[in-house]
Design a protein around this motif. Structure first.
Motif, PDB file in Angstrom:
ATOM      1  N   PRO A  38      51.274 -41.539 -24.589  1.00 35.06           N
ATOM      2  CA  PRO A  38      50.965 -40.675 -23.636  1.00 35.06           C
ATOM      3  C   PRO A  38      51.085 -41.384 -22.053  1.00 35.06           C
ATOM      4  O   PRO A  38      50.796 -42.565 -22.114  1.00 35.06           O
ATOM      5  CB  PRO A  38      49.753 -40.161 -23.873  1.00 35.06           C
ATOM      6  CG  PRO A  38      49.162 -41.259 -24.892  1.00 35.06           C
ATOM      7  CD  PRO A  38      50.351 -41.682 -25.650  1.00 35.06           C
ATOM      8  N   ASN A  39      51.446 -40.933 -21.084  1.00 39.19           N
ATOM      9  CA  ASN A  39      51.687 -41.134 -19.617  1.00 39.19           C
ATOM     10  C   ASN A  39      50.288 -41.257 -19.334  1.00 39.19           C
ATOM     11  O   ASN A  39      49.644 -40.066 -18.975  1.00 39.19           O
ATOM     12  CB  ASN A  39      52.586 -40.501 -19.002  1.00 39.19           C
ATOM     13  CG  ASN A  39      52.792 -41.228 -17.702  1.00 39.19           C
ATOM     14  OD1 ASN A  39      52.300 -42.161 -17.064  1.00 39.19           O
ATOM     15  ND2 ASN A  39      53.629 -40.600 -17.027  1.00 39.19           N
ATOM     16  N   SER A  40      49.437 -42.282 -18.845  1.00 36.97           N
ATOM     17  CA  SER A  40      48.190 -42.354 -18.331  1.00 36.97           C
ATOM     18  C   SER A  40      48.175 -41.702 -16.717  1.00 36.97           C
ATOM     19  O   SER A  40      47.125 -41.251 -16.369  1.00 36.97           O
ATOM     20  CB  SER A  40      47.789 -43.849 -18.288  1.00 36.97           C
ATOM     21  OG  SER A  40      48.405 -44.417 -17.363  1.00 36.97           O
ATOM     22  N   ALA A  41      49.235 -41.573 -16.169  1.00 37.75           N
ATOM     23  CA  ALA A  41      49.329 -40.877 -14.697  1.00 37.75           C
ATOM     24  C   ALA A  41      49.201 -39.436 -14.795  1.00 37.75           C
ATOM     25  O   ALA A  41      48.587 -38.780 -14.044  1.00 37.75           O
ATOM     26  CB  ALA A  41      50.755 -41.056 -14.030  1.00 37.75           C
ATOM     27  N   GLU A  42      49.326 -38.812 -16.167  1.00 37.79           N
ATOM     28  CA  GLU A  42      48.930 -37.489 -16.337  1.00 37.79           C
ATOM     29  C   GLU A  42      47.504 -37.143 -16.363  1.00 37.79           C
ATOM     30  O   GLU A  42      47.281 -35.907 -16.174  1.00 37.79           O
ATOM     31  CB  GLU A  42      49.609 -37.118 -17.684  1.00 37.79           C
ATOM     32  CG  GLU A  42      51.121 -37.091 -17.786  1.00 37.79           C
ATOM     33  CD  GLU A  42      51.282 -36.583 -19.336  1.00 37.79           C
ATOM     34  OE1 GLU A  42      50.404 -36.446 -20.166  1.00 37.79           O
ATOM     35  OE2 GLU A  42      52.613 -36.523 -19.422  1.00 37.79           O
ATOM     36  N   PHE A  43      46.634 -38.034 -16.600  1.00 40.04           N
ATOM     37  CA  PHE A  43      45.137 -37.839 -16.577  1.00 40.04           C
ATOM     38  C   PHE A  43      44.568 -38.074 -15.387  1.00 40.04           C
ATOM     39  O   PHE A  43      43.564 -37.980 -15.203  1.00 40.04           O
ATOM     40  CB  PHE A  43      44.807 -39.062 -17.582  1.00 40.04           C
ATOM     41  CG  PHE A  43      44.979 -38.720 -18.986  1.00 40.04           C
ATOM     42  CD1 PHE A  43      44.403 -37.686 -19.904  1.00 40.04           C
ATOM     43  CD2 PHE A  43      46.098 -39.391 -19.526  1.00 40.04           C
ATOM     44  CE1 PHE A  43      44.735 -37.750 -21.226  1.00 40.04           C
ATOM     45  CE2 PHE A  43      46.572 -39.261 -20.973  1.00 40.04           C
ATOM     46  CZ  PHE A  43      45.723 -38.498 -21.837  1.00 40.04           C
ATOM     47  N   ASN A  44      45.230 -38.595 -14.275  1.00 38.67           N
ATOM     48  CA  ASN A  44      44.759 -38.776 -13.009  1.00 38.67           C
ATOM     49  C   ASN A  44      44.706 -37.442 -12.256  1.00 38.67           C
ATOM     50  O   ASN A  44      45.506 -36.449 -12.288  1.00 38.67           O
ATOM     51  CB  ASN A  44      45.569 -39.696 -12.111  1.00 38.67           C
ATOM     52  CG  ASN A  44      45.465 -41.113 -12.743  1.00 38.67           C
ATOM     53  OD1 ASN A  44      44.648 -41.364 -13.357  1.00 38.67           O
ATOM     54  ND2 ASN A  44      46.615 -41.884 -12.635  1.00 38.67           N
ATOM     55  N   GLY A  45      43.389 -37.137 -11.688  1.00 34.92           N
ATOM     56  CA  GLY A  45      43.229 -35.886 -10.611  1.00 34.92           C
ATOM     57  C   GLY A  45      43.037 -34.624 -11.304  1.00 34.92           C
ATOM     58  O   GLY A  45      43.145 -33.749 -10.884  1.00 34.92           O
ATOM     59  N   LYS A  46      42.847 -34.692 -12.736  1.00 34.31           N
ATOM     60  CA  LYS A  46      42.681 -33.454 -13.375  1.00 34.31           C
ATOM     61  C   LYS A  46      41.278 -33.490 -14.315  1.00 34.31           C
ATOM     62  O   LYS A  46      40.905 -34.377 -14.671  1.00 34.31           O
ATOM     63  CB  LYS A  46      43.711 -33.306 -14.367  1.00 34.31           C
ATOM     64  CG  LYS A  46      45.167 -33.059 -13.670  1.00 34.31           C
ATOM     65  CD  LYS A  46      45.346 -31.748 -13.283  1.00 34.31           C
ATOM     66  CE  LYS A  46      46.846 -31.573 -12.759  1.00 34.31           C
ATOM     67  NZ  LYS A  46      47.165 -30.445 -12.189  1.00 34.31           N
ATOM     68  N   TRP A  47      40.712 -32.144 -14.438  1.00 31.10           N
ATOM     69  CA  TRP A  47      39.441 -31.980 -15.335  1.00 31.10           C
ATOM     70  C   TRP A  47      40.227 -32.006 -16.778  1.00 31.10           C
ATOM     71  O   TRP A  47      41.364 -31.273 -16.901  1.00 31.10           O
ATOM     72  CB  TRP A  47      38.936 -30.870 -14.948  1.00 31.10           C
ATOM     73  CG  TRP A  47      38.110 -31.036 -13.563  1.00 31.10           C
ATOM     74  CD1 TRP A  47      38.424 -30.774 -12.440  1.00 31.10           C
ATOM     75  CD2 TRP A  47      36.779 -31.492 -13.393  1.00 31.10           C
ATOM     76  NE1 TRP A  47      37.428 -31.257 -11.535  1.00 31.10           N
ATOM     77  CE2 TRP A  47      36.343 -31.326 -12.063  1.00 31.10           C
ATOM     78  CE3 TRP A  47      35.779 -31.660 -14.635  1.00 31.10           C
ATOM     79  CZ2 TRP A  47      35.042 -31.533 -11.702  1.00 31.10           C
ATOM     80  CZ3 TRP A  47      34.468 -31.953 -13.932  1.00 31.10           C
ATOM     81  CH2 TRP A  47      34.084 -31.760 -12.504  1.00 31.10           C
TER      82      TRP A  47
END
Length: 166
Positions: free
Chosen positions: A53-62
């Motif tokens: 998983p790309n950790s950037a996908e988790f930024n700024g989202k609920w």
């Protein structure tokens, strides 16, 4: 007469202080259970494509985090419906399903908006509930496995209305 005037003027302050310290309202407005705020460690595992998983996908989202062993259709349906009911705020909330085995094609087809992590260990101290994670990666709320969709949506819409990030 002075004593009467003083007591009428002081009564709101005295009653307000008593109510503040001794009267605790029994009701609450949120359906989900508020949990202690702590940072959630991002899960590890493989996506359905076999990638990390790309950790950037988790930024700024609920994130609505599900831990799904075998039978999780009810909770996935509820979170999909609650997310869809958010309308324009729908993109602020993502769904992440942690599972021990590859989901069936039927289940993947019913939930195309969800991100799946296969072989993932749960980072949550609430593995039997749906966990809401805020954009700063803190746990916020938890709902039961079979939540009331309308009440779950109400919690999410309140959060999105006052949300400053995500």
């Amino acid at each position: 007469m002075m004593l009467l005037i003083f007591s009428v003027c002081a009564a709101p302050f005295v009653l307000g202080t008593v109510a503040y310290f001794f009267y605790k309202p029994a009701g609450r407005i949120n359906y989900g259970e508020l949990v202690e705020t702590k940072t959630v460690v991002l899960p590890t595992g493989k996506t359905l494509a076999g990638a990390e998983p790309n950790s950037a996908e988790f930024n700024g989202k609920w994130w609505l985090l599900h831990t799904c062993a075998t039978d999780c259709e009810t909770e996935l349906y509820a979170s999909r419906q609650a997310r869809t009911m958010l309308n324009k705020d729908r993109e602020k909330v993502q769904r992440l399903i942690l599972t021990t085995s590859t989901p069936s094609d039927d289940l993947k087809a019913k939930h195309p908006d969800a991100q799946w992590l296969v072989g993932a260990a749960t980072p949550s101290p609430h593995p039997n509930n749906i966990l809401l994670i805020d954009p700063q990666k803190n746990q916020v709320l938890t709902w039961p496995k079979a939540p009331d969709i309308k009440r779950m949506h109400k919690d999410l819409s309140r959060l999105m209305r006052v949300n400053q990030t995500g």
